[in-house]
Design a protein around this motif. Structure first.
Motif, PDB file in Angstrom:
ATOM      1  N   UNK A  39       0.809  -1.204   0.000  1.00  0.00           N
ATOM      2  CA  UNK A  39       0.000   0.000   0.000  1.00  0.00           C
ATOM      3  C   UNK A  39       0.846   1.260   0.000  1.00  0.00           C
ATOM      4  N   UNK A  40       0.290   2.356   0.528  1.00  0.00           N
ATOM      5  CA  UNK A  40       0.974   3.649   0.509  1.00  0.00           C
ATOM      6  C   UNK A  40       1.900   3.799   1.706  1.00  0.00           C
ATOM      7  N   UNK A  41       3.042   4.425   1.441  1.00  0.00           N
ATOM      8  CA  UNK A  41       3.996   4.668   2.515  1.00  0.00           C
ATOM      9  C   UNK A  41       5.147   5.515   2.032  1.00  0.00           C
ATOM     10  N   UNK A  42       5.911   6.052   2.970  1.00  0.00           N
ATOM     11  CA  UNK A  42       7.060   6.891   2.630  1.00  0.00           C
ATOM     12  C   UNK A  42       8.268   6.014   2.300  1.00  0.00           C
ATOM     13  N   UNK A  43       9.014   6.457   1.332  1.00  0.00           N
ATOM     14  CA  UNK A  43      10.244   5.764   0.952  1.00  0.00           C
ATOM     15  C   UNK A  43      11.323   6.793   0.644  1.00  0.00           C
ATOM     16  N   UNK A  44      12.558   6.415   0.883  1.00  0.00           N
ATOM     17  CA  UNK A  44      13.701   7.219   0.485  1.00  0.00           C
ATOM     18  C   UNK A  44      14.364   6.528  -0.698  1.00  0.00           C
ATOM     19  N   UNK A  45      14.433   7.242  -1.812  1.00  0.00           N
ATOM     20  CA  UNK A  45      14.984   6.680  -3.039  1.00  0.00           C
ATOM     21  C   UNK A  45      16.122   7.546  -3.553  1.00  0.00           C
ATOM     22  N   UNK A  46      17.006   6.909  -4.300  1.00  0.00           N
ATOM     23  CA  UNK A  46      18.051   7.630  -5.028  1.00  0.00           C
ATOM     24  C   UNK A  46      17.861   7.292  -6.507  1.00  0.00           C
ATOM     25  N   UNK A  47      17.080   8.101  -7.232  1.00  0.00           N
ATOM     26  CA  UNK A  47      16.788   7.770  -8.639  1.00  0.00           C
ATOM     27  C   UNK A  47      17.960   8.099  -9.551  1.00  0.00           C
ATOM     28  N   UNK A  48      18.129   7.277 -10.597  1.00  0.00           N
ATOM     29  CA  UNK A  48      19.180   7.599 -11.563  1.00  0.00           C
ATOM     30  C   UNK A  48      18.690   7.600 -13.010  1.00  0.00           C
ATOM     31  N   UNK A  49      17.505   7.038 -13.296  1.00  0.00           N
ATOM     32  CA  UNK A  49      17.031   7.000 -14.677  1.00  0.00           C
ATOM     33  C   UNK A  49      15.512   6.921 -14.706  1.00  0.00           C
ATOM     34  N   UNK A  50      14.927   7.512 -15.749  1.00  0.00           N
ATOM     35  CA  UNK A  50      13.497   7.370 -16.028  1.00  0.00           C
ATOM     36  C   UNK A  50      13.354   6.503 -17.267  1.00  0.00           C
ATOM     37  N   UNK A  51      12.478   5.515 -17.205  1.00  0.00           N
ATOM     38  CA  UNK A  51      12.430   4.475 -18.227  1.00  0.00           C
ATOM     39  C   UNK A  51      11.008   4.272 -18.740  1.00  0.00           C
ATOM     40  N   UNK A  52      10.876   4.098 -20.049  1.00  0.00           N
ATOM     41  CA  UNK A  52       9.622   3.669 -20.676  1.00  0.00           C
ATOM     42  C   UNK A  52       9.738   2.178 -20.931  1.00  0.00           C
ATOM     43  N   UNK A  53       8.970   1.379 -20.223  1.00  0.00           N
ATOM     44  CA  UNK A  53       9.085  -0.081 -20.394  1.00  0.00           C
ATOM     45  C   UNK A  53       8.110  -0.637 -21.431  1.00  0.00           C
ATOM     46  N   UNK A  54       7.457   0.270 -22.177  1.00  0.00           N
ATOM     47  CA  UNK A  54       6.534  -0.166 -23.214  1.00  0.00           C
ATOM     48  C   UNK A  54       5.081  -0.132 -22.775  1.00  0.00           C
ATOM     49  N   UNK A  55       4.851  -0.202 -21.474  1.00  0.00           N
ATOM     50  CA  UNK A  55       3.492  -0.159 -20.940  1.00  0.00           C
ATOM     51  C   UNK A  55       3.280   1.086 -20.081  1.00  0.00           C
ATOM     52  N   UNK A  56       4.286   1.442 -19.320  1.00  0.00           N
ATOM     53  CA  UNK A  56       4.202   2.609 -18.445  1.00  0.00           C
ATOM     54  C   UNK A  56       5.617   3.099 -18.131  1.00  0.00           C
ATOM     55  N   UNK A  57       5.679   4.280 -17.524  1.00  0.00           N
ATOM     56  CA  UNK A  57       6.956   4.878 -17.158  1.00  0.00           C
ATOM     57  C   UNK A  57       7.312   4.511 -15.723  1.00  0.00           C
ATOM     58  N   UNK A  58       8.590   4.276 -15.480  1.00  0.00           N
ATOM     59  CA  UNK A  58       9.034   4.045 -14.117  1.00  0.00           C
ATOM     60  C   UNK A  58      10.406   4.673 -13.901  1.00  0.00           C
ATOM     61  N   UNK A  59      10.797   4.796 -12.655  1.00  0.00           N
ATOM     62  CA  UNK A  59      12.147   5.253 -12.353  1.00  0.00           C
ATOM     63  C   UNK A  59      12.950   4.068 -11.829  1.00  0.00           C
ATOM     64  N   UNK A  60      14.214   4.078 -12.172  1.00  0.00           N
ATOM     65  CA  UNK A  60      15.151   3.109 -11.621  1.00  0.00           C
ATOM     66  C   UNK A  60      15.871   3.827 -10.484  1.00  0.00           C
ATOM     67  N   UNK A  61      15.834   3.241  -9.295  1.00  0.00           N
ATOM     68  CA  UNK A  61      16.367   3.950  -8.140  1.00  0.00           C
ATOM     69  C   UNK A  61      16.873   2.968  -7.087  1.00  0.00           C
ATOM     70  N   UNK A  62      17.785   3.479  -6.244  1.00  0.00           N
ATOM     71  CA  UNK A  62      18.213   2.728  -5.065  1.00  0.00           C
ATOM     72  C   UNK A  62      17.184   2.973  -3.967  1.00  0.00           C
ATOM     73  N   UNK A  63      16.675   1.892  -3.396  1.00  0.00           N
ATOM     74  CA  UNK A  63      15.661   1.959  -2.355  1.00  0.00           C
ATOM     75  C   UNK A  63      16.340   1.750  -1.010  1.00  0.00           C
ATOM     76  N   UNK A  64      16.324   2.788  -0.182  1.00  0.00           N
ATOM     77  CA  UNK A  64      17.022   2.701   1.101  1.00  0.00           C
ATOM     78  C   UNK A  64      16.322   1.757   2.072  1.00  0.00           C
ATOM     79  N   UNK A  65      15.060   1.470   1.838  1.00  0.00           N
ATOM     80  CA  UNK A  65      14.331   0.543   2.711  1.00  0.00           C
ATOM     81  C   UNK A  65      14.811  -0.888   2.509  1.00  0.00           C
ATOM     82  N   UNK A  66      14.907  -1.300   1.250  1.00  0.00           N
ATOM     83  CA  UNK A  66      15.343  -2.669   0.952  1.00  0.00           C
ATOM     84  C   UNK A  66      16.838  -2.768   0.695  1.00  0.00           C
ATOM     85  N   UNK A  67      17.502  -1.604   0.627  1.00  0.00           N
ATOM     86  CA  UNK A  67      18.937  -1.546   0.342  1.00  0.00           C
ATOM     87  C   UNK A  67      19.263  -2.262  -0.979  1.00  0.00           C
TER      88      UNK A  67
END
Length: 288
Positions: free
Chosen positions: A142-170
């Motif tokens: 669900x919804x929650x706060x996250x700390x991310x370090x994004x480095x790229x924005x990507x079109x995967x053919x269906x939707x856009x996403x960011x590629x990032x380091x997630x400090x929660x999951x390391x």
């Protein structure tokens, strides 16, 4: 001499080049209206264009219009993919201009359009090498706060996403842009959070794609679709993007090409290259 021209003038020359290439003609007034320049400046731009590409256009004094010639060769390198995207979305600029003409190019529907302000903040973070706090809604928690370090924005053919380091999951992960509802720019990331450490992003996977051995009666058609040479297409894809591409193209990833269905027109011949790649559950027929 061409490199000495200013950026604005290159834009105007590219616009002339684009109109000649895609419309077949251009009025001097088109340039004046598009860039809000005077008549003398527009005339000078056409003269400069003719200096670089004298065989590209001819002037019809009766119609007061420049036309593309049979010897036309683009002065600029118009990227096909970017141009098609801009044509489909009615976006115009100097290098991929479309003017006011409606072109018969349509883009497929997307799930949703990311919030432009969310995108802007993420781009700022990427360009300025900053971490971000976001509110993210995931399917699992669900919804929650996250700390991310994004480095790229990507079109995967269906939707856009960011590629990032997630400090929660390391770990480095993909985050769908439309699921981000708030972004605030934070501190400078640590060395282990940077794009250079993202192994799945940096690693390139060679894929050998061929017409499906069971579902395609006329493989030549598939070879033409994908620009194959010697009945195969050899491409390299980032490891983190491999699953998206295989799903988007409906590539049969089974060991012997056993998926049945008209949607499976390609088979991955070098299946062994998929070892040790994350997020391959979406690849058709792939099993660890």
């Amino acid at each position: 001499m061409f490199e000495e021209l200013g950026f604005a003038q290159k834009q105007r020359l590219a616009y002339i080049d684009f109109c000649l290439l895609f419309k077949g003609s251009i009025y001097r007034q088109d340039l004046i209206n598009r860039f809000e320049v005077g008549l003398s400046a527009a005339s000078r731009d056409f003269n400069i264009y003719k200096e670089f590409a004298p065989k590209n256009l001819s002037y019809d004094s009766r119609e007061k219009r420049y036309f593309q010639t049979e010897q036309f060769l683009p002065l600029f390198e118009h990227d096909a993919k970017r141009t098609l995207v801009k044509l489909a979305n009615d976006i115009s600029d100097g290098f991929d201009a479309i003017g006011d003409v409606h072109f018969p190019v349509e883009s497929p529907s997307s799930l949703n359009v990311p919030d432009i302000f969310i995108v802007a903040r993420l781009v700022q973070a990427i360009l300025n090498n900053k971490a971000v706090n976001v509110i993210y809604t995931s399917l699992s928690s669900g919804s929650g706060a996250r700390e991310l370090v994004p480095h790229s924005i990507v079109d995967n053919g269906l939707r856009w996403h960011i590629r990032a380091f997630d400090r929660k999951s390391q770990s480095f992960r993909d985050f769908v842009l439309t699921r981000i509802s708030k972004v605030s720019i934070k501190n400078t990331p640590e060395a282990h959070e940077l794009v250079e450490v993202d192994k799945e992003w940096q690693r390139l996977i060679p894929l050998q794609l061929v017409p499906h051995p069971k579902n395609v009666d006329y493989p030549t058609a598939i070879e033409m679709d994908y620009g194959m040479e010697n009945s195969q297409l050899l491409i390299e894809v980032r490891a983190s993007m491999t699953g998206y591409l295989l799903r988007r193209w409906n590539v049969d990833c089974t060991e012997r090409g056993t998926l049945i269905g008209a949607e499976y027109q390609l088979w991955l011949q070098n299946r062994f290259t998929l070892r040790d790649i994350e997020n391959l559950a979406i690849a058709p027929g792939h099993k660890e």
